[in-house]
Design a protein around this motif. Sequence first.
Motif, PDB file in Angstrom:
ATOM      1  N   MET A 155      -9.377  -1.817  25.316  1.00 47.81           N
ATOM      2  CA  MET A 155     -10.095  -0.941  24.386  1.00 47.81           C
ATOM      3  C   MET A 155      -9.618   0.503  24.544  1.00 47.81           C
ATOM      4  SD  MET A 155     -12.013  -2.915  22.647  1.00 47.81           S
ATOM      5  CE  MET A 155     -13.376  -2.045  21.934  1.00 47.81           C
ATOM      6  N   ALA A 156      -9.376   0.930  25.777  1.00 48.36           N
ATOM      7  CA  ALA A 156      -8.908   2.294  26.012  1.00 48.36           C
ATOM      8  C   ALA A 156      -7.500   2.498  25.463  1.00 48.36           C
ATOM      9  CB  ALA A 156      -8.935   2.605  27.503  1.00 48.36           C
ATOM     10  N   ALA A 157      -6.670   1.467  25.549  1.00 50.01           N
ATOM     11  CA  ALA A 157      -5.276   1.587  25.121  1.00 50.01           C
ATOM     12  C   ALA A 157      -5.097   1.440  23.620  1.00 50.01           C
ATOM     13  CB  ALA A 157      -4.429   0.534  25.833  1.00 50.01           C
ATOM     14  N   SER A 158      -6.062   0.851  22.938  1.00 53.38           N
ATOM     15  CA  SER A 158      -5.898   0.612  21.503  1.00 53.38           C
ATOM     16  C   SER A 158      -6.286   1.847  20.701  1.00 53.38           C
ATOM     17  CB  SER A 158      -6.731  -0.580  21.061  1.00 53.38           C
ATOM     18  OG  SER A 158      -8.104  -0.260  21.115  1.00 53.38           O
ATOM     19  N   PRO A 159      -5.661   2.030  19.552  1.00 52.09           N
ATOM     20  CA  PRO A 159      -6.028   3.169  18.710  1.00 52.09           C
ATOM     21  C   PRO A 159      -7.457   3.009  18.196  1.00 52.09           C
ATOM     22  CG  PRO A 159      -4.218   1.891  17.717  1.00 52.09           C
ATOM     23  CD  PRO A 159      -4.603   1.237  19.002  1.00 52.09           C
ATOM     24  N   GLY A 160      -8.260   3.994  18.433  1.00 51.00           N
ATOM     25  CA  GLY A 160      -9.641   3.949  17.971  1.00 51.00           C
ATOM     26  C   GLY A 160     -10.555   3.116  18.855  1.00 51.00           C
TER      27      GLY A 160
END
Length: 182
Positions: free
Chosen positions: A105-110
């Motif tokens: 979740m932290a690495a994904s955009p948004g």
Amino acid sequence: MHGPASPGWLLVALCAATGAYCLLRMRSSVEEQRRSAGTEALMGFGMAAMAVPATVFSPPPWAWPAYAAVFGGAALRALWAARADAHHLHHLVGDAAMVYMAVAMAASPGGHGHGASGVPLLTGALLLYFTGYVLRSGARLLPVPGPAAAAGGTVAWGDRPELARACRLSMGIAMVAMLLMM
């Protein structure tokens, strides 16, 4: 992980109720009920927080690393406890899955998970594990007389092994749903 609002709210309710029951189990007079109840309560409330629909609340950027740190610590504790009780290996996998989802979740955009990039190998492996766990737990979900029931007494809510199994089953189902929504 933040999918449509309705399933998200159902996951929040399921996981929060499971976490609350696990807190109740921590007050049990039966040692085996108390042993894993704290870890399961953390997992239930953590999953409830992660499942809140993004349309209602988008966590700040620091929240995902905080989730990863909390569940990373819980994974280390589960690894240590697994030396004495194999059930903690399941907690280790669950905590590691929470770390993985927080990092994704932290690495994904948004902060919305993997998106259209497909299902990574680790996500698929976790889905297989938790699906197998759910099927196995569901098959074992039969009423089991507890220590007080065997003696003819009444059983406190925190001492009901079949309710503990149902909570574990519901958290397994929620984990599958969360992994699918990534």
